[in-house]
Motif scaffolding. Structure first.
Motif, PDB file in Angstrom:
ATOM      1  N   ILE A 306       5.285   2.249  -6.890  1.00  0.00           N
ATOM      2  CA  ILE A 306       6.477   1.595  -7.453  1.00  0.00           C
ATOM      3  C   ILE A 306       6.684   0.232  -6.792  1.00  0.00           C
ATOM      4  O   ILE A 306       6.986  -0.758  -7.473  1.00  0.00           O
ATOM      5  CB  ILE A 306       7.719   2.488  -7.251  1.00  0.00           C
ATOM      6  CG1 ILE A 306       7.585   3.765  -8.094  1.00  0.00           C
ATOM      7  CG2 ILE A 306       8.991   1.745  -7.629  1.00  0.00           C
ATOM      8  CD1 ILE A 306       8.646   4.805  -7.797  1.00  0.00           C
ATOM      9  N   ALA A 307       6.515   0.163  -5.468  1.00  0.00           N
ATOM     10  CA  ALA A 307       6.703  -1.099  -4.747  1.00  0.00           C
ATOM     11  C   ALA A 307       5.708  -2.160  -5.207  1.00  0.00           C
ATOM     12  O   ALA A 307       6.067  -3.334  -5.359  1.00  0.00           O
ATOM     13  CB  ALA A 307       6.569  -0.862  -3.241  1.00  0.00           C
ATOM     14  N   ARG A 309       4.302  -2.320  -8.133  1.00  0.00           N
ATOM     15  CA  ARG A 309       4.633  -2.712  -9.504  1.00  0.00           C
ATOM     16  C   ARG A 309       5.818  -3.672  -9.536  1.00  0.00           C
ATOM     17  O   ARG A 309       5.872  -4.577 -10.382  1.00  0.00           O
ATOM     18  CB  ARG A 309       4.962  -1.466 -10.337  1.00  0.00           C
ATOM     19  CG  ARG A 309       3.773  -0.548 -10.613  1.00  0.00           C
ATOM     20  CD  ARG A 309       2.796  -1.200 -11.589  1.00  0.00           C
ATOM     21  NE  ARG A 309       3.401  -1.432 -12.886  1.00  0.00           N
ATOM     22  CZ  ARG A 309       3.413  -0.541 -13.890  1.00  0.00           C
ATOM     23  NH1 ARG A 309       2.819   0.654 -13.704  1.00  0.00           N
ATOM     24  NH2 ARG A 309       3.955  -0.826 -15.037  1.00  0.00           N
ATOM     25  N   ILE A 310       6.778  -3.499  -8.607  1.00  0.00           N
ATOM     26  CA  ILE A 310       7.991  -4.323  -8.626  1.00  0.00           C
ATOM     27  C   ILE A 310       7.746  -5.702  -8.025  1.00  0.00           C
ATOM     28  O   ILE A 310       7.999  -6.720  -8.649  1.00  0.00           O
ATOM     29  CB  ILE A 310       9.137  -3.603  -7.874  1.00  0.00           C
ATOM     30  CG1 ILE A 310       9.547  -2.327  -8.652  1.00  0.00           C
ATOM     31  CG2 ILE A 310      10.337  -4.533  -7.704  1.00  0.00           C
ATOM     32  CD1 ILE A 310      10.567  -1.491  -7.935  1.00  0.00           C
ATOM     33  N   ASN A 311       7.248  -5.761  -6.770  1.00  0.00           N
ATOM     34  CA  ASN A 311       7.080  -7.075  -6.126  1.00  0.00           C
ATOM     35  C   ASN A 311       5.747  -7.220  -5.396  1.00  0.00           C
ATOM     36  O   ASN A 311       5.611  -8.050  -4.496  1.00  0.00           O
ATOM     37  CB  ASN A 311       8.230  -7.353  -5.157  1.00  0.00           C
ATOM     38  CG  ASN A 311       8.277  -6.356  -4.026  1.00  0.00           C
ATOM     39  OD1 ASN A 311       7.510  -5.379  -3.989  1.00  0.00           O
ATOM     40  ND2 ASN A 311       9.166  -6.590  -3.066  1.00  0.00           N
ATOM     41  N   ASP A 312       4.767  -6.394  -5.767  1.00  0.00           N
ATOM     42  CA  ASP A 312       3.413  -6.485  -5.207  1.00  0.00           C
ATOM     43  C   ASP A 312       3.410  -6.340  -3.693  1.00  0.00           C
ATOM     44  O   ASP A 312       2.624  -6.975  -2.993  1.00  0.00           O
ATOM     45  CB  ASP A 312       2.758  -7.802  -5.611  1.00  0.00           C
ATOM     46  CG  ASP A 312       1.240  -7.728  -5.484  1.00  0.00           C
ATOM     47  OD1 ASP A 312       0.677  -6.629  -5.624  1.00  0.00           O
ATOM     48  OD2 ASP A 312       0.605  -8.782  -5.232  1.00  0.00           O
TER      49      ASP A 312
END
Length: 316
Positions: A306-307, A309-312
Motif C-alpha cells: 500500500i505504501a 502504491r501511495i507514495n513509492d
C-alpha cells in the motif's frame, strides 16, 4: 539464425564475468560481511527447520526426525481453545494501542526536541528520555509497581490529594491495558525518537530559511516542511512496527500481570510461554508461534504494498 543466438549468449557471459570482476574488486568488503552472513544463517535461517515441531507430536528424546507427523492437529486445537482465542484478542487490542502510541509519541517528541534552542536543556532532556530504554523490564516493572502501590505509590497519593480513594491499579482489569500502553510509550519513545531526530537533522536548512522569509510560523514550518521532509522515514518505521503487531511485549506483561487481570492481560507471548515452558507442550506452542509469524509477515507485505502504491515508499 545461429549467429543471432550466439550474440546474446556472449553478452550474458561477458555480463557474468563483469559481475565476478566487481565481486573480486570488493573482496575485502565482502570478507567483512561474511561473519554477519554466517551469523544470520546460523541463528535466523537454520532454526526455521524447527517449524516442523508445530506439525508433529514432538518428543525431545525422539527428536525432529523420530517424532510422529501430526499435520494440522495442533492448529485445530488452538482455534478450538478459548484461552488461545482470548490471548489472540488481547494481543491484537494491546498491540494496536501500543502501535498507535509508540508511533505517534516518538514523532511528537522528536519535533518538540528539534524546536528547543537552549543547547544544555535539549541535551539534558534527550538523556532523560533515552535512559528508560536501557533499564530492563524487571527493574522498570518493579518501579511501576511501587508507583502504583495503594499504600506508598505516588499516583495514589495524588489521587488522595484530589479527594479520591487509593486503589491497586495493577489488579483492576479496566486500567491494566492502559497501564501497559502508557508505560511502554514512556520507556521506548525516547529511543525511537532518535531516528526521527536524525532525519530532521538531514533536512536542508535553506528550506526553513525560505519558509521563514515567507512568514511561516513555527507550527506551519513543522506542518509543511519538517513532516513532509521525514515522511519516507515515517512510512518505513510504520511498516516495521506493523510487523510486530502480534508481539505485545512478553517482558512487560509477564512482569506486570497477575491472576486478577488475566482475562485482559494474557497475550500470545505469555500463552506460548505457559504452554511451551510450564506445560512442556512444545508442538502446541510452536503452532501458536507459526500463526504469529504468518500474520506478521502478511501485515508487513500488505502495508508495504500500500505504501509503495501511495507514495513509492517502502522497505523493499
Amino acid at each position: 539464425m545461429e549467429l543471432a543466438n550466439a550474440v546474446p549468449a556472449k553478452k550474458s557471459e561477458k555480463s557474468f564475468k563483469g559481475r565476478l570482476g566487481k565481486i573480486w574488486r570488493f573482496k575485502l568488503l565482502y570478507l567483512l560481511l561474511l561473519p554477519a552472513l554466517i551469523w544470520v544463517i546460523l541463528f535466523d535461517y537454520l532454526p526455521l527447520y524447527g517449524i516442523t515441531i508445530a506439525f508433529s507430536d514432538y518428543n525431545v528424546i525422539q527428536g525432529w526426525s523420530g517424532s510422529e507427523w501430526a499435520g494440522l492437529k495442533y492448529f485445530r486445537s488452538l482455534f478450538e481453545s478459548e484461552m488461545f482465542l482470548n490471548a489472540f484478542k488481547n494481543t491484537l487490542i494491546i498491540s494496536l494501542y501500543k502501535m498507535i502510541s509508540g508511533f505517534i509519541c516518538p514523532i511528537l517528541l522528536a519535533l518538540a526536541l528539534n524546536e528547543i534552542r537552549v543547547a544544555w536543556f535539549k541535551k539534558t532532556l534527550q538523556t532523560a528520555v533515552y535512559l528508560p530504554r536501557f533499564v530492563s523490564w524487571v527493574v522498570y516493572g518493579g518501579i511501576i509497581t511501587l508507583l502504583l502501590s495503594p499504600e506508598t505509590g505516588i499516583i495514589n497519593k495524588v489521587i488522595e490529594l484530589f479527594g479520591g480513594s487509593p486503589a491497586y491499579l495493577l489488579v483492576e482489569p479496566a486500567y491494566f491495558r492502559t497501564i501497559l500502553v502508557v508505560t511502554d510509550a514512556m520507556k521506548e519513545m525516547g529511543w525511537a525518537a532518535i531516528i526521527y531526530i536524525a532525519a530532521i537533522a538531514g533536512l536542508n536548512p535553506e528550506v526553513y530559511e525560505a519558509a521563514i522569509m515567507d512568514g511561516a510560523t513555527r507550527f506551519q514550518r513543522i506542518l509543511h516542511v519538517t513532516l513532509p521532509g521525514i515522511s519516507s522515514t515515517i512510512v518505513v518505521i510504520f511498516i516495521l512496527r506493523v510487523g510486530t503487531v502480534m508481539s505485545a511485549g512478553l517482558d512487560q506483561v509477564i512482569n506486570l500481570y497477575n491472576p486478577m487481570v488475566f482475562e485482559v492481560g494474557d497475550i500470545l507471548d505469555t500463552y506460548i510461554y505457559r504452554v511451551g515452558i510450564e506445560q512442556f507442550n512444545l508442538s502446541l506452542a510452536a503452532a501458536a508461534d507459526v500463526i504469529k509469524g504468518i500474520i506478521g509477515l502478511a501485515l508487513v507485505l500488505t502495508v508495504n504494498h500500500i505504501a509503495k502504491r501511495i507514495n513509492d515508499s517502502g522497505i523493499f
